[in-house]
Design a protein around this motif. Structure first.
Motif, PDB file in Angstrom:
ATOM      1  N   GLY A  30       0.786  -1.223   0.000  1.00 14.45           N
ATOM      2  CA  GLY A  30       0.000   0.000   0.000  1.00 14.45           C
ATOM      3  C   GLY A  30       0.818   1.272   0.000  1.00 14.45           C
ATOM      4  N   SER A  32       2.118   4.581  -1.459  1.00 15.24           N
ATOM      5  CA  SER A  32       1.733   5.578  -2.452  1.00 15.24           C
ATOM      6  C   SER A  32       2.954   6.357  -2.923  1.00 15.24           C
ATOM      7  CB  SER A  32       0.714   6.552  -1.864  1.00 15.24           C
ATOM      8  OG  SER A  32       0.478   7.635  -2.751  1.00 15.24           O
ATOM      9  N   PHE A 349      -2.230   4.757  -6.245  1.00 14.54           N
ATOM     10  CA  PHE A 349      -0.828   4.654  -5.846  1.00 14.54           C
ATOM     11  C   PHE A 349       0.100   5.431  -6.776  1.00 14.54           C
ATOM     12  CE2 PHE A 349      -2.976   0.845  -4.436  1.00 14.54           C
ATOM     13  CZ  PHE A 349      -2.545   0.694  -3.128  1.00 14.54           C
ATOM     14  N   HIS A 375      -4.575  -5.261  -4.732  1.00 20.65           N
ATOM     15  CA  HIS A 375      -4.166  -4.125  -3.913  1.00 20.65           C
ATOM     16  C   HIS A 375      -5.382  -3.322  -3.488  1.00 20.65           C
ATOM     17  CE1 HIS A 375      -4.836  -1.068  -7.010  1.00 20.65           C
ATOM     18  NE2 HIS A 375      -4.100  -1.745  -7.873  1.00 20.65           N
ATOM     19  N   GLY A 376      -5.215  -2.561  -2.431  1.00 23.80           N
ATOM     20  CA  GLY A 376      -6.328  -1.788  -1.903  1.00 23.80           C
ATOM     21  C   GLY A 376      -6.685  -0.601  -2.782  1.00 23.80           C
ATOM     22  N   LYS A 378      -6.702   2.926  -2.515  1.00 18.37           N
ATOM     23  CA  LYS A 378      -6.139   3.945  -1.642  1.00 18.37           C
ATOM     24  C   LYS A 378      -7.150   5.072  -1.429  1.00 18.37           C
ATOM     25  CE  LYS A 378      -2.095   4.916   0.299  1.00 18.37           C
ATOM     26  NZ  LYS A 378      -1.421   3.959   1.200  1.00 18.37           N
ATOM     27  N   ARG A 393      -9.335  -0.559   1.599  1.00 17.68           N
ATOM     28  CA  ARG A 393      -8.123   0.264   1.536  1.00 17.68           C
ATOM     29  C   ARG A 393      -6.842  -0.554   1.667  1.00 17.68           C
ATOM     30  NH1 ARG A 393     -11.483   3.195   4.775  1.00 17.68           N
ATOM     31  NH2 ARG A 393     -10.277   2.785   6.660  1.00 17.68           N
ATOM     32  N   SER A 394      -6.959  -1.806   2.047  1.00 19.14           N
ATOM     33  CA  SER A 394      -5.767  -2.647   2.182  1.00 19.14           C
ATOM     34  C   SER A 394      -5.902  -3.890   1.316  1.00 19.14           C
ATOM     35  CB  SER A 394      -5.552  -3.036   3.647  1.00 19.14           C
ATOM     36  OG  SER A 394      -6.697  -3.688   4.162  1.00 19.14           O
TER      37      SER A 394
END
Length: 423
Positions: A30, A32, A349, A375-376, A378, A393-394
């Motif tokens: 996660g 960014s 990301f 992937h989450g 974000k 989100r995760s």
């Protein structure tokens, strides 16, 4: 005879990783790449937030390029020494993908290898800097500028670097350019024009003119999150306000089933098909109908049923109109409650990498399918539509066999591709 089309090599340079391993780790953890940008355009310049390649100057890029292994090493300095920044940055993932596919050792004839480069107006910052340097004395403009300002400079340089003698071209498509390039590479292999096609999503190096233009258009986000840059890109969240500019370059090696089998190549995924649909509109507003048509055509082209798709890597730029249109279009294609299809957005990301976005997000899709995770999303705190199955989100653990990746663009260009996990 029609061929199946495999992905046998990948390379990337982005704000969250300068190679595939680093990029994979960032997606899983996660991380960014969105932060304050290092820009020298004056204190009043309004665009401050982006996913910039930091610590990679022209000098450091040249150092990286000169470490290229194998046969390429002897040619890399010659073709890249005075190239624009965008081209130098793009060569790194091209070299990574070439070696990942083991093409240095492969017996693939140069005239059976093709190249497609995504995007147009790739090196705007280079042109801007040349104008600033020579504005008062145009007679001294360096002759090499005549070659470098053309997008086909990427085509010529990469074909020389890799000794490619098949077809080579650049394709437009604005923000959908990456998917357009993948679809054109897919078609070239499927219909036997080449055995291998190198598909490149170059780094889009914008000048202050383009950034200011996007800002004036109201397309850029970050205004409400100017003190917290990592929160600024919010795909599918009710607080989304515009896209965040991202810098990245990516490369995918497409190969026919026959060629891959002959040389016992590793297969990451199969590209099943794709679709390009124009909305008949030159403006920036999205067309839900055209997005629906692009997705349904891609499904038909891939010769699968829509129920087989388990995951969508959405275009999802974090713009209110764009996110809403795409969520609505997905529901029209897959049913009003598409709760069996995972949806996420890599732009959370990487920011919006413009012409390379489709290639970057195809790579992210293949990585997730092969690694067994999604992937989450974000910054997704308040989803714009509760009926869609957005990733949280995760990270989510998931076994994905068939996925869709969307890219939509200004000028009414809408694309979708279908990817199947490797053998």
């Amino acid at each position: 005879m029609e061929h199946r089309v495999y992905i046998t090599g990948m390379g990337i340079l982005s704000s969250i990783g300068k190679n595939i391993n680093e990029f994979t780790s960032s997606l899983a953890n996660g991380n960014s790449g969105i932060d304050w940008m290092d820009l020298d355009y004056g204190e009043d310049f309004p665009v401050r937030i982006g996913a910039q390649l930091k610590g990679l100057s022209t000098r450091t890029l040249m150092d990286e390029l000169q470490n290229a292994p194998g046969k390429i090493a002897a040619r890399v300095k010659k073709v890249s020494a005075r190239a624009p920044y965008s081209l130098q940055a793009t060569l790194l993932p091209v070299i990574e993908a070439w070696h990942d596919a083991d093409l240095d050792a492969a017996a693939v004839e140069p005239d059976k290898i093709s190249l497609v480069v995504a995007g147009s107006n790739i090196s705007q910052q280079y042109q801007y800097s040349i104008y600033k340097k020579y504005a008062g004395s145009l007679q001294y403009v360096t002759p090499s500028y005549t070659l470098h300002f053309m997008d086909t400079d990427q085509v010529g340089t990469i074909t020389e670097l890799l000794n490619i003698h098949g077809e080579g071209l650049s394709v437009g498509g604005a923000s959908a350019g990456g998917n357009v390039a993948l679809i054109k590479g897919f078609q070239a292999i499927k219909f036997g024009i080449c055995d291998v096609c190198i598909v490149v999503g170059p780094l889009t190096d914008l000048s202050p003119l383009e950034l200011q233009g996007f800002y004036n258009l109201g397309a850029l986000g970050g205004k409400n999150f100017h003190n917290n840059p990592s929160k600024a890109c919010r795909p599918f969240d009710k607080s989304h306000e515009g896209f965040i500019y991202g810098q990245a370059a990516g490369c995918v090696v497409l190969e026919s089933d026959q060629s891959a089998s002959k040389r016992n190549a590793r297969v990451y995924a199969q590209l099943l098909g794709g679709s390009i649909v124009c909305a008949g509109n030159h403006l920036s507003d999205p067309s839900e109908d055209a997005e629906v048509k692009a997705m349904t055509n891609a499904i038909e082209n891939a010769n699968i049923h829509r129920s087989e798709i388990q995951y969508i890597n959405a275009h999802a730029t974090s713009t209110p109109m764009g996110d809403m249109a795409e969520a609505s279009a997905i529901k029209r294609v897959f049913g009003q409650t598409p709760d069996k299809i995972w949806i996420n957005a890599t732009k959370g990301f990487t920011g919006h990498c413009l012409y390379s976005a489709g290639v970057i997000e195809a790579i992210a899709t293949v990585i997730q399918m092969n690694k067994g995770f999604l992937h989450g999303n974000k910054n997704l705190y308040e989803p714009i539509d509760s009926s869609c199955r957005f990733c949280g989100r995760s990270l989510e653990h998931a076994e994905i066999n068939i996925a869709m990746s969307n890219s939509f663009a200004f000028g009414g260009i809408n694309t979708s591709i279908i990817i199947k996990r490797g053998m």
